[in-house]
Design an enzyme around this catalytic site. Structure first.
Site, PDB file in Angstrom:
ATOM      1  N   ASN A  11      31.529  64.146  23.170  1.00 40.81           N
ATOM      2  CA  ASN A  11      32.690  64.719  23.944  1.00 40.81           C
ATOM      3  C   ASN A  11      34.059  64.690  23.343  1.00 40.81           C
ATOM      4  OD1 ASN A  11      31.504  65.787  26.312  1.00 40.81           O
ATOM      5  ND2 ASN A  11      31.142  63.869  26.820  1.00 40.81           N
ATOM      6  N   HIS A  14      24.246  57.310  27.340  1.00 41.52           N
ATOM      7  CA  HIS A  14      25.086  58.670  27.674  1.00 41.52           C
ATOM      8  C   HIS A  14      23.917  59.904  27.300  1.00 41.52           C
ATOM      9  CE1 HIS A  14      28.117  62.107  26.616  1.00 41.52           C
ATOM     10  NE2 HIS A  14      27.841  62.082  27.723  1.00 41.52           N
ATOM     11  N   SER A  50      30.608  59.877  30.247  1.00 43.59           N
ATOM     12  CA  SER A  50      30.888  60.670  29.130  1.00 43.59           C
ATOM     13  C   SER A  50      31.950  60.394  28.347  1.00 43.59           C
ATOM     14  CB  SER A  50      31.157  62.144  29.857  1.00 43.59           C
ATOM     15  OG  SER A  50      30.365  62.807  30.702  1.00 43.59           O
ATOM     16  N   GLU A  75      23.080  59.274  23.456  1.00 42.37           N
ATOM     17  CA  GLU A  75      24.239  58.570  22.870  1.00 42.37           C
ATOM     18  C   GLU A  75      24.214  57.034  23.372  1.00 42.37           C
ATOM     19  OE1 GLU A  75      27.951  60.426  23.412  1.00 42.37           O
ATOM     20  OE2 GLU A  75      28.625  60.599  21.205  1.00 42.37           O
TER      21      GLU A  75
HETATM   22  C1  LIG Z   1      29.477  66.622  29.442  1.00 40.93           C
HETATM   23  C2  LIG Z   1      28.700  65.479  28.625  1.00 40.93           C
HETATM   24  O1  LIG Z   1      29.108  64.153  28.703  1.00 40.93           O
HETATM   25  C3  LIG Z   1      27.734  66.018  27.786  1.00 40.93           C
HETATM   26  C4  LIG Z   1      26.995  66.989  27.832  1.00 40.93           C
HETATM   27  O2  LIG Z   1      25.680  66.964  28.709  1.00 40.93           O
HETATM   28  S1  LIG Z   1      27.642  68.457  27.385  1.00 40.93           S
HETATM   29  C5  LIG Z   1      26.302  69.568  27.863  1.00 40.93           C
HETATM   30  C6  LIG Z   1      25.110  69.490  26.585  1.00 40.93           C
HETATM   31  N1  LIG Z   1      24.018  70.480  27.146  1.00 40.93           N
HETATM   32  C7  LIG Z   1      24.314  72.031  26.561  1.00 40.93           C
HETATM   33  O3  LIG Z   1      25.190  71.915  25.625  1.00 40.93           O
HETATM   34  C8  LIG Z   1      23.460  72.749  26.964  1.00 40.93           C
HETATM   35  C9  LIG Z   1      23.470  74.124  26.415  1.00 40.93           C
HETATM   36  N2  LIG Z   1      22.659  75.196  26.929  1.00 40.93           N
HETATM   37  C10 LIG Z   1      21.319  75.142  26.325  1.00 40.93           C
HETATM   38  O4  LIG Z   1      20.859  74.355  25.720  1.00 40.93           O
HETATM   39  C11 LIG Z   1      20.447  75.942  27.044  1.00 40.93           C
HETATM   40  O5  LIG Z   1      21.345  77.180  27.776  1.00 40.93           O
HETATM   41  C12 LIG Z   1      19.412  75.515  28.322  1.00 40.93           C
HETATM   42  C13 LIG Z   1      18.495  74.602  27.782  1.00 40.93           C
HETATM   43  C14 LIG Z   1      20.131  74.992  29.417  1.00 40.93           C
HETATM   44  C15 LIG Z   1      18.738  76.719  28.987  1.00 40.93           C
HETATM   45  O6  LIG Z   1      17.913  77.353  28.045  1.00 40.93           O
HETATM   46  P1  LIG Z   1      17.585  78.704  28.116  1.00 40.93           P
HETATM   47  O7  LIG Z   1      16.651  79.157  27.008  1.00 40.93           O
HETATM   48  O8  LIG Z   1      18.588  79.454  28.193  1.00 40.93           O
HETATM   49  O9  LIG Z   1      16.995  78.878  29.502  1.00 40.93           O
HETATM   50  P2  LIG Z   1      15.543  78.835  29.938  1.00 40.93           P
HETATM   51  O10 LIG Z   1      14.521  79.696  29.229  1.00 40.93           O
HETATM   52  O11 LIG Z   1      15.508  79.272  31.451  1.00 40.93           O
HETATM   53  O12 LIG Z   1      15.088  77.327  29.654  1.00 40.93           O
HETATM   54  C16 LIG Z   1      14.530  76.600  28.617  1.00 40.93           C
HETATM   55  C17 LIG Z   1      13.727  75.518  29.092  1.00 40.93           C
HETATM   56  O13 LIG Z   1      14.693  74.398  29.784  1.00 40.93           O
HETATM   57  C18 LIG Z   1      14.175  74.465  31.136  1.00 40.93           C
HETATM   58  N3  LIG Z   1      15.485  74.022  32.036  1.00 40.93           N
HETATM   59  C19 LIG Z   1      16.535  74.833  31.955  1.00 40.93           C
HETATM   60  N4  LIG Z   1      17.373  74.546  32.783  1.00 40.93           N
HETATM   61  C20 LIG Z   1      16.839  73.350  33.405  1.00 40.93           C
HETATM   62  C21 LIG Z   1      17.643  72.543  34.251  1.00 40.93           C
HETATM   63  N5  LIG Z   1      18.630  72.349  34.817  1.00 40.93           N
HETATM   64  N6  LIG Z   1      16.761  71.068  34.498  1.00 40.93           N
HETATM   65  C22 LIG Z   1      15.418  71.227  33.942  1.00 40.93           C
HETATM   66  N7  LIG Z   1      14.791  71.847  32.890  1.00 40.93           N
HETATM   67  C23 LIG Z   1      15.628  72.942  32.666  1.00 40.93           C
HETATM   68  C24 LIG Z   1      13.529  75.469  31.511  1.00 40.93           C
HETATM   69  O14 LIG Z   1      12.438  75.192  32.576  1.00 40.93           O
HETATM   70  C25 LIG Z   1      12.873  76.033  30.246  1.00 40.93           C
HETATM   71  O15 LIG Z   1      11.656  74.904  30.050  1.00 40.93           O
HETATM   72  P3  LIG Z   1      10.630  75.745  29.191  1.00 40.93           P
HETATM   73  O16 LIG Z   1      10.973  76.084  27.686  1.00 40.93           O
HETATM   74  O17 LIG Z   1       9.667  74.146  29.025  1.00 40.93           O
HETATM   75  O18 LIG Z   1       9.863  76.748  29.903  1.00 40.93           O
HETATM   76  N1  LIG Z   2      27.691  66.870  33.948  1.00 39.36           N
HETATM   77  C1  LIG Z   2      27.367  66.783  32.565  1.00 39.36           C
HETATM   78  O1  LIG Z   2      27.207  67.667  31.919  1.00 39.36           O
HETATM   79  C2  LIG Z   2      27.450  65.356  32.370  1.00 39.36           C
HETATM   80  C3  LIG Z   2      27.726  64.190  32.997  1.00 39.36           C
HETATM   81  N2  LIG Z   2      27.919  63.089  32.638  1.00 39.36           N
HETATM   82  C4  LIG Z   2      28.613  61.788  33.457  1.00 39.36           C
HETATM   83  O2  LIG Z   2      27.490  61.392  34.510  1.00 39.36           O
HETATM   84  C5  LIG Z   2      28.258  61.252  35.661  1.00 39.36           C
HETATM   85  C6  LIG Z   2      27.668  61.806  36.989  1.00 39.36           C
HETATM   86  O3  LIG Z   2      28.175  63.349  36.621  1.00 39.36           O
HETATM   87  P1  LIG Z   2      27.513  64.323  37.354  1.00 39.36           P
HETATM   88  O4  LIG Z   2      25.827  64.087  37.573  1.00 39.36           O
HETATM   89  O5  LIG Z   2      27.748  65.949  36.460  1.00 39.36           O
HETATM   90  O6  LIG Z   2      28.262  64.400  38.747  1.00 39.36           O
HETATM   91  P2  LIG Z   2      27.954  64.885  40.131  1.00 39.36           P
HETATM   92  O7  LIG Z   2      29.033  65.291  40.730  1.00 39.36           O
HETATM   93  O8  LIG Z   2      26.908  66.160  40.083  1.00 39.36           O
HETATM   94  O9  LIG Z   2      27.350  63.715  40.823  1.00 39.36           O
HETATM   95  C7  LIG Z   2      27.711  62.494  41.149  1.00 39.36           C
HETATM   96  C8  LIG Z   2      27.091  61.862  42.007  1.00 39.36           C
HETATM   97  O10 LIG Z   2      27.447  60.462  42.292  1.00 39.36           O
HETATM   98  C9  LIG Z   2      27.764  60.250  43.743  1.00 39.36           C
HETATM   99  N3  LIG Z   2      28.812  59.020  43.754  1.00 39.36           N
HETATM  100  C10 LIG Z   2      30.023  59.053  43.651  1.00 39.36           C
HETATM  101  N4  LIG Z   2      30.588  57.858  43.956  1.00 39.36           N
HETATM  102  C11 LIG Z   2      29.415  57.060  44.131  1.00 39.36           C
HETATM  103  C12 LIG Z   2      29.304  55.618  44.340  1.00 39.36           C
HETATM  104  N5  LIG Z   2      30.215  54.923  44.505  1.00 39.36           N
HETATM  105  N6  LIG Z   2      27.893  55.232  44.484  1.00 39.36           N
HETATM  106  C13 LIG Z   2      26.916  55.650  44.188  1.00 39.36           C
HETATM  107  N7  LIG Z   2      27.137  57.259  44.140  1.00 39.36           N
HETATM  108  C14 LIG Z   2      28.339  57.670  43.874  1.00 39.36           C
HETATM  109  C15 LIG Z   2      28.236  61.603  44.189  1.00 39.36           C
HETATM  110  O11 LIG Z   2      28.402  61.598  45.516  1.00 39.36           O
HETATM  111  P3  LIG Z   2      29.654  62.633  45.995  1.00 39.36           P
HETATM  112  O12 LIG Z   2      29.028  63.833  45.887  1.00 39.36           O
HETATM  113  O13 LIG Z   2      29.817  62.275  47.362  1.00 39.36           O
HETATM  114  O14 LIG Z   2      30.989  62.597  45.102  1.00 39.36           O
HETATM  115  C16 LIG Z   2      27.350  62.502  43.420  1.00 39.36           C
HETATM  116  O15 LIG Z   2      26.232  62.707  44.175  1.00 39.36           O
HETATM  117  C17 LIG Z   2      29.819  61.119  35.004  1.00 39.36           C
HETATM  118  O16 LIG Z   2      30.183  59.993  34.763  1.00 39.36           O
HETATM  119  C18 LIG Z   2      29.667  62.322  34.144  1.00 39.36           C
HETATM  120  O17 LIG Z   2      30.647  62.201  32.973  1.00 39.36           O
HETATM  121  C19 LIG Z   2      27.291  62.478  31.284  1.00 39.36           C
HETATM  122  C20 LIG Z   2      26.685  63.490  30.556  1.00 39.36           C
HETATM  123  C21 LIG Z   2      26.709  64.892  31.181  1.00 39.36           C
END
Ligand SMILES: CC(=O)CC(=O)SCCNC(=O)CCNC(=O)[C@H](O)C(C)(C)COP(=O)(O)OP(=O)(O)OC[C@H]1O[C@@H](n2cnc3c(N)ncnc32)[C@H](O)[C@@H]1OP(=O)(O)O
Ligand SMILES: NC(=O)C1=CN([C@@H]2O[C@H](COP(=O)(O)OP(=O)(O)OC[C@H]3O[C@@H](n4cnc5c(N)ncnc54)[C@H](OP(=O)(O)O)[C@@H]3O)[C@@H](O)[C@H]2O)C=CC1
Length: 284
Positions: free
Chosen positions: A191, A141, A120, A153
């Site tokens: 991010n 990403h 991330s 990304e």
């Molecule tokens: C941290 C990082 O490094 C980067 C990141 O990822 S940051 C996070 C980025 N993500 C976001 O910002 C998500 C923001 N949230 C959303 O876009 C929406 O709330 C959401 C798509 C998660 C859910 O949408 P919603 O309209 O509230 O709910 P819902 O109607 O249940 O779901 C919409 C669709 O997504 C699907 N869906 C929801 N959650 C799901 C999941 N976890 N896995 C698979 N499919 C999922 C549903 O099945 C539904 O599918 P259809 O339209 O095909 O029927």
């Molecule tokens: N959460 C998010 O929205 C997003 C996350 N990411 C990135 O994706 C990556 C994973 O995040 P996320 O899936 O949320 O995290 P989770 O905690 O859901 O999953 C991480 C998984 O990796 C396993 N793991 C840890 N160390 C190892 C290893 N050495 N070898 C193999 N598997 C390992 C963990 O096991 P254990 O349970 O034992 O730790 C766990 O099952 C991170 O780098 C995160 O920054 C990117 C985009 C979005």
């Protein structure tokens, strides 16, 4: 450049299981790797549930679902990387763990194999430096939830070649996702913009400006965000949010990225959000 057919996904957590699902749905052979069988069970359980929902909605047949699942094989041994064309690492957001994995992959995987990270926020160039093939290391990403979000990304490290970039861009399109190219700086674009907003929402709660529900409502109803920032933080994982803020803080050396003490406290308590059943909110 070799054609990508077989992909290893490392980490069967929220992101790894989603990445494995979309790759398998697009017809790629996937090796899903995690440390323990129970983590693979959990990840495959989520994939099966998602596919079953598609079948129930009439978007996929039972036979399609079985085919997607048959495209995924389980692995708890990194040696299985010896037969793949691409590795997408989605383990925990920790530089030490990622560099250790990449060092091992560099020894195991064929020399043409591309090594991608779903990190991330961690610098791709630094992850690449743990290998003897920095030109074949790249950031891929995905966004959470992977089956739904369109964006990937793509981050070039300092040494990443155009050929490797192109192969990953082509793969992203083959997965029906939209690639966006960005440069290698802490937090990339996604991010760097998203996480300070989430951190500020946590500060707003910490300072008692409003309740968690009010903060989320303001952003949902006022800015049309699909989820409020505190709900989104729970959804991403509070540990991941904290790691990302720490990487921004350290990487830019600017106090504007200091993580909110409340975020730290929740992570220390083990309240990691939806994945552990409790974060800012509680989940069943
Ligand atoms: C941290 C990082 O490094 C980067 C990141 O990822 S940051 C996070 C980025 N993500 C976001 O910002 C998500 C923001 N949230 C959303 O876009 C929406 O709330 C959401 C798509 C998660 C859910 O949408 P919603 O309209 O509230 O709910 P819902 O109607 O249940 O779901 C919409 C669709 O997504 C699907 N869906 C929801 N959650 C799901 C999941 N976890 N896995 C698979 N499919 C999922 C549903 O099945 C539904 O599918 P259809 O339209 O095909 O029927
Ligand atoms: N959460 C998010 O929205 C997003 C996350 N990411 C990135 O994706 C990556 C994973 O995040 P996320 O899936 O949320 O995290 P989770 O905690 O859901 O999953 C991480 C998984 O990796 C396993 N793991 C840890 N160390 C190892 C290893 N050495 N070898 C193999 N598997 C390992 C963990 O096991 P254990 O349970 O034992 O730790 C766990 O099952 C991170 O780098 C995160 O920054 C990117 C985009 C979005």
């Amino acid at each position: 450049m070799m054609k990508i057919q077989k992909i290893m996904v490392i980490g069967a957590g929220q992101m790894g299981s989603g990445i494995a699902q979309v790759c398998a749905q697009s017809g790629f052979q996937v090796v899903l790797n995690d440390l323990k069988d129970e983590f693979l069970d959990r990840g495959l359980g989520v994939i099966t549930k998602n596919l079953t929902r598609q079948v129930d909605k009439g978007r996929m047949t039972e036979a399609d679902k079985d085919q997607v699942l048959a495209n995924i094989t389980r692995s708890t041994n990194l040696q299985d990387a010896s037969s793949v064309d691409l590795v997408i690492e989605a383990a925990v957001e920790n530089m030490e763990i990622k560099t250790k994995i990449f060092e091992q992959l560099d020894e195991i995987a064929p020399k043409e194999t591309i090594l991608a990270s779903n990190t991330s926020s961690l610098p791709i160039t630094e992850i690449a430096a743990a290998t003897k093939r920095p030109e074949k290391v790249i950031g891929m990403h995905f966004m959470n939830p992977v089956p739904v979000m369109k964006l990937v990304e793509i981050i070039r490290g300092l040494a990443t070649t155009d050929e490797v970039y192109q192969a990953i861009e082509d793969l992203t399109k083959a997965l029906s996702k939209v690639p966006v190219e960005v440069n290698d700086f802490p937090g990339f674009v996604s991010n760097r913009v998203l996480m300070p907003m989430i951190n500020e929402a946590v500060y707003t709660l910490y300072e008692g400006v409003a309740t968690k529900e009010a903060i989320d409502d303001v952003m949902k109803l006022g800015m049309n965000h699909p989820m409020g920032p505190l709900t989104l933080a729970d959804f991403i994982g509070l540990d991941t949010c904290l790691y990302i803020m720490e990487i921004l803080h350290e990487g830019f050396g600017d106090d504007k990225y200091r993580p909110c003490p409340l975020l730290r406290k929740y992570v220390k308590a083990g309240w990691l959000g939806k994945k552990t059943g409790r974060g800012f909110y509680t989940y069943e």
